[in-house]
Write an enzyme that holds these catalytic residues in place. Structure first.
Site, short mmCIF file in Angstrom:
data_model
loop_
_atom_site.label_atom_id
_atom_site.label_comp_id
_atom_site.label_asym_id
_atom_site.label_seq_id
_atom_site.Cartn_x
_atom_site.Cartn_y
_atom_site.Cartn_z
N ASN A 155 -38.55 3.96 27.69
CA ASN A 155 -38.11 2.64 27.23
C ASN A 155 -36.79 2.28 27.87
OD1 ASN A 155 -40.20 2.27 25.27
ND2 ASN A 155 -39.09 3.57 23.83
N MET A 156 -36.56 0.99 28.06
CA MET A 156 -35.21 0.54 28.38
C MET A 156 -34.53 0.24 27.06
SD MET A 156 -32.97 0.10 30.68
CE MET A 156 -33.89 0.02 32.22
N ASP A 157 -33.40 0.91 26.82
CA ASP A 157 -32.63 0.68 25.60
C ASP A 157 -31.72 -0.53 25.81
OD1 ASP A 157 -33.80 2.93 24.57
OD2 ASP A 157 -32.04 4.21 24.82
N ALA B 196 -38.66 10.20 27.75
CA ALA B 196 -37.79 10.23 28.92
C ALA B 196 -36.45 10.88 28.60
CB ALA B 196 -37.59 8.82 29.46
N SER C 207 -24.37 15.63 11.74
CA SER C 207 -23.09 16.33 11.89
C SER C 207 -23.03 17.63 11.09
CB SER C 207 -21.94 15.42 11.46
OG SER C 207 -22.07 15.05 10.10
N ARG C 208 -23.99 17.82 10.17
CA ARG C 208 -23.98 19.05 9.36
C ARG C 208 -24.67 20.22 10.05
NH1 ARG C 208 -27.03 17.86 4.54
NH2 ARG C 208 -27.82 16.03 5.63
N GLY C 209 -25.43 19.96 11.12
CA GLY C 209 -26.10 21.05 11.81
C GLY C 209 -27.60 20.95 11.71
N ASP D 112 -21.42 7.56 19.59
CA ASP D 112 -22.76 6.96 19.60
C ASP D 112 -23.77 8.09 19.43
OD1 ASP D 112 -25.15 5.64 20.05
OD2 ASP D 112 -24.58 4.80 22.00
N ASP E 111 -32.74 13.86 20.86
CA ASP E 111 -33.52 14.16 22.06
C ASP E 111 -32.78 15.15 22.95
OD1 ASP E 111 -35.56 12.42 21.28
OD2 ASP E 111 -34.53 10.70 22.16
#
Length: 294
Positions: free
Chosen positions: A11-13, A42, A215-217, A239, A245
């Site tokens: 996809n193009m984001d 991708a 952020s917790r793992g 971000d 991914d």
């Protein structure tokens, strides 16, 4: 070197950066708009290639300008695109809003990805020749299931990211070796908001599970053992797009190299931590030298 086949989306984001995401019926002013090559398939392919993997991408792009950029981005990362077909019409797009806390909301329009409904002889041969197959749910379920069943028949280890989340058909679940949902996807699939309970429930469908917890793992669980928690490195997120991914692609490389699960998870977590400190999806994914140095 173990070959990693990726059957998935490109996809193009189209990314809008805002102070805060709009609520329903609300308009807000953003500060920047970017177009960044992405798609879960991708992204995982680029992450694995940058981490040192030999990667083959199976999927489709459109005949528009985005299609050319998506293919070029994969090739620049070192991904084999011989099985990335070109379908008449637009490429897939993902419309993403990223707020100042690094959180995101995404709308995906499949485009060319929707034309990938079955595997041809070349795609089946590539999967059979690989050591690992990475799957997501941004392609039609029929071809995802066919890919998983093809891999199982040839003894190829299969890793599935169940996103966008939806019920897993028996033929798919029975063919998956490792399932990697985030905590929201795990809750959707099982009805359990507690990650440990969700992991134990998912083990009725698949042999191994890693539930990512931001952020917790993450939490790893396998049949016959107790779930194990792995903390994430402490960083300031810019971000989070593409972090999951990055984790999956890097983990696949580590597992393909024969690393133990704790070592592989730790290495993949370092890669994801580097990713969230930069804007964009595929453009923010770290190279092997960066991961090793972190």
């Amino acid at each position: 070197m173990t070959v990693i086949a990726v059957l998935g989306s490109t996809n193009m984001d189209v990314v809008a950066y805002v102070a805060r995401a709009p609520g329903r019926g609300e308009t807000v002013t953003g500060r920047e708009l970017r177009t960044v090559p992405g798609g879960k398939g991708a992204n995982q392919a680029v992450a694995a290639a940058r981490a040192g993997g030999e990667v083959v991408m199976i999927g489709a792009v459109g005949t528009d300008e985005y299609g050319s950029r998506l293919r070029t981005n994969l090739e620049h990362a070192g991904v084999d695109t011989d099985l990335l077909h070109t379908a008449a019409g637009p490429s897939g797009t993902a419309h993403i809003v990223v707020d100042d806390e690094g959180s995101n909301a995404i709308v995906v329009i499949p485009g060319a990805n929707g034309t990938v409904t079955a595997l041809g002889p070349g795609e089946k041969a590539a999967i059979a020749a690989a050591g690992l197959l990475l799957l997501q749910l941004e392609l039609p379920m029929t071809v995802v299931t066919e890919g998983a069943m093809t891999a199982k028949a040839r003894g190829v280890r299969t890793i599935l990211t169940p996103s966008p989340v939806q019920p897993l058909p028996a033929g798919l679940a029975d063919s998956v070796d490792l399932l990697i949902p985030n905590e929201h996807e795990a809750a959707e699939l099982t009805g359990h908001t507690d990650p440990r309970a969700a992991a134990l429930s998912l083990l009725r469908q698949v042999p191994e599970v890693v539930i990512t917890l931001g952020s917790r793992g993450c939490l790893y669980a396998a049949r016959g053992g107790e779930p194990v928690f792995f903390p994430a490195p402490e960083v300031t997120a810019v971000d989070t797009t593409g972090a999951g991914d990055t984790f999956v692609g890097t983990l696949a490389v580590a597992l393909g190299e024969g690393r133990s699960v704790p070592e592989a998870v730790g290495w993949a977590s370092s890669a994801a931590a580097l990713c969230v400190q930069r804007p964009g999806a595929s453009t923010s994914m770290p190279y092997r030298s960066e991961i090793d140095a972190s």
